[in-house]
Write an enzyme that holds these catalytic residues in place. Structure first.
Site, PDB file in Angstrom:
ATOM      1  N   TRP A  27       0.818  -1.212   0.000  1.00  0.00           N
ATOM      2  CA  TRP A  27       0.000   0.000   0.000  1.00  0.00           C
ATOM      3  C   TRP A  27       0.848   1.258   0.000  1.00  0.00           C
ATOM      4  CZ3 TRP A  27      -4.152  -0.967  -2.164  1.00  0.00           C
ATOM      5  CH2 TRP A  27      -4.909  -2.110  -1.881  1.00  0.00           C
TER       6      TRP A  27
ATOM      7  N   ASP B 278      -1.135   6.597   6.359  1.00  0.00           N
ATOM      8  CA  ASP B 278      -2.239   5.762   5.870  1.00  0.00           C
ATOM      9  C   ASP B 278      -2.527   4.740   6.962  1.00  0.00           C
ATOM     10  OD1 ASP B 278      -3.937   3.935   4.698  1.00  0.00           O
ATOM     11  OD2 ASP B 278      -2.623   3.435   3.013  1.00  0.00           O
TER      12      ASP B 278
ATOM     13  N   LYS C 188     -12.337  -1.396   6.935  1.00  0.00           N
ATOM     14  CA  LYS C 188     -11.646  -2.383   7.767  1.00  0.00           C
ATOM     15  C   LYS C 188     -12.038  -2.244   9.230  1.00  0.00           C
ATOM     16  CE  LYS C 188      -8.503  -2.947   4.128  1.00  0.00           C
ATOM     17  NZ  LYS C 188      -7.522  -2.275   3.299  1.00  0.00           N
TER      18      LYS C 188
HETATM   19  C1  LIG Z   1      -7.062  -1.692   2.166  1.00  0.00           C
HETATM   20  C2  LIG Z   1      -6.014  -0.667   2.176  1.00  0.00           C
HETATM   21  C3  LIG Z   1      -5.943   0.335   1.185  1.00  0.00           C
HETATM   22  C4  LIG Z   1      -6.871   0.364  -0.016  1.00  0.00           C
HETATM   23  O1  LIG Z   1      -8.094   0.825   0.322  1.00  0.00           O
HETATM   24  P1  LIG Z   1      -9.213   1.177  -0.782  1.00  0.00           P
HETATM   25  O2  LIG Z   1     -10.262   1.800   0.042  1.00  0.00           O
HETATM   26  O3  LIG Z   1      -9.606  -0.105  -1.421  1.00  0.00           O
HETATM   27  O4  LIG Z   1      -8.622   2.122  -1.757  1.00  0.00           O
HETATM   28  C5  LIG Z   1      -4.978   1.304   1.315  1.00  0.00           C
HETATM   29  N1  LIG Z   1      -4.115   1.305   2.338  1.00  0.00           N
HETATM   30  C6  LIG Z   1      -4.142   0.352   3.294  1.00  0.00           C
HETATM   31  C7  LIG Z   1      -3.177   0.410   4.426  1.00  0.00           C
HETATM   32  C8  LIG Z   1      -5.089  -0.663   3.233  1.00  0.00           C
HETATM   33  O5  LIG Z   1      -5.128  -1.600   4.190  1.00  0.00           O
END
Ligand SMILES: *Cc1c(COP(=O)(O)O)cnc(C)c1O
Length: 374
Positions: free
Chosen positions: A111, A185, A209
């Site tokens: 990511w 992030d 999540k």
């Molecule tokens: C799941 C995830 C993403 C991607 O998320 P989307 O909403 O599908 O764009 C980005 N960064 C991390 C750390 C993730 O776990």
């Protein structure tokens, strides 16, 4: 063979998926009620207008509870933006970078690598630069930068890192040391443990999540950093315009906002992020113990000191065994254990909503599986 504890009930499986992920029963029940008739208004939440007084209240409560759960400082604004986390991979550099600016990245997994690649594209459009200051890709992303590693302190607009690497199963114990404004992030570990919001210019997280359902991204941003952003972007792409309109520049993902509010309220009722962190540590410890005591039957994808408390990634000796593992687990009502499509293997995602008993059941299944297939 010891009998395994049965799943919570016969119609719902125990869901270890990486995201969208499991939601607490209590929250789903509230949502069911609200879909039919939201808060006694006679109109379901899915059908409630985004500028009605009923939705004003939903938005107000959601923002209030998110602030309370995250202990968001007064210096920071909370935005609820449409699109997932990856939308912010694009919008953040687009909003923050001007010609000649430099954005720094610490690459600890899939990511952060994707965020870096997208920032490089956005930077190229405006004559700015994205630079990777550390990468774990050569060592299979098994570890994070060594403790005390300070990111290059050259003047930078911001430094981006990913607090929890969802696919590789590593997490930072504390934010990286860096003089530049920090951007985090936190999609997979938001509100799963205490995190120092005040040390960050931006923390963002896709909601699917730990904070409900897909379609929404939480952005916590220091007001002075927000004010320093570009002011010349088309409306929907502009963080500043979205902030000025209280996250209602257009029709927002109303149900996802409602769900994020219910999740935040649920975390508060459970005792807040400190309690979540204690539970998550116990859950992941149970599964890590099953890996460590398997005499090499299972191997973890992360070095011990950097292991994530919410995504436990591991594999068996062969792909066939991995497939047998997830199939046998599914037959027992434990689903979503397949690793990410880019990495394969096995991954147990154990976000806030996963009960401790489910982690214990999985660990017991792992012992039995290893004994049977050794
Ligand atoms: C799941 C995830 C993403 C991607 O998320 P989307 O909403 O599908 O764009 C980005 N960064 C991390 C750390 C993730 O776990």
């Amino acid at each position: 063979m010891t009998a395994l504890a049965t799943p919570r009930n016969s119609t719902r499986h125990v869901n270890f998926a990486g995201g969208p992920a499991l939601i607490p029963d209590e929250v789903l029940q509230e949502a069911q009620e609200s879909i039919w008739n939201h808060a006694g208004t006679g109109v379901g939440i899915l059908e409630t207008g985004h500028r009605t007084s009923a939705f004003d209240l939903v938005l107000e409560e959601t923002l209030r509870d998110i602030r309370a759960v995250g202990q968001v400082p007064k210096s920071h604004d909370v935005l609820l933006l449409p699109g997932g986390a990856q939308m912010q991979f694009a919008l953040l550099p687009t909003n923050a970078l001007r010609p000649g600016d430099r954005a720094l990245f610490i690459d600890t997994g899939t990511w952060s690598a994707r965020a870096y690649a997208d920032a490089a594209r956005a930077a190229a459009l405006c004559g700015a630069h994205a630079e990777c200051v550390w990468s774990g890709s050569d060592t299979g992303y098994r570890q994070l930068p060594p403790a005390g590693h300070a990111a290059d302190a050259r003047v930078a607009r911001y430094l981006h890192y990913c607090s929890n690497n969802t696919i590789e199963g590593t997490h930072w114990a504390a934010p990286p040391a860096c003089a530049a404004p920090l951007v985090c992030d936190a999609t997979s570990d938001i509100f799963s443990r205490p995190w120092p919001m005040e040390q960050h210019a931006v923390i963002f997280a896709g909601a699917q999540k730990n904070l409900g359902i897909a379609g929404l991204t939480l952005v916590i941003i220091e007001r002075s950093f927000l004010q320093s952003m570009r002011d010349d972007l088309p409306l929907m792409m502009s963080w500043r315009r979205n902030a000025e309109q209280g996250s209602r520049l257009n029709t927002p993902p109303t149900f996802a906002i409602y769900m994020a509010g219910r999740m935040a309220a649920w975390i508060l009722r459970q005792g807040g992020v400190a309690e979540m962190a204690a539970r998550n540590a116990r859950k992941s410890a149970a599964v890590y113990q099953a890996i460590d005591q398997s005499a090499g039957f299972f191997s973890g994808t992360a070095d011990v000191q950097d292991r994530s408390a919410v995504n436990v990634s591991f594999r068996c000796a062969t792909k066939e065994l991995d497939a047998a593992f997830t199939a046998e687990a599914a037959a027992l009502g434990m689903v979503g254990l397949e690793g990410h499509r880019t990495s394969g293997g096995i991954r147990a995602s154990m976000y806030n909503a996963l009960p401790e008993s489910a982690a214990a059941t999985l660990a017991e299944f792992m012992r039995q599986f290893a004994a049977r297939h050794r």
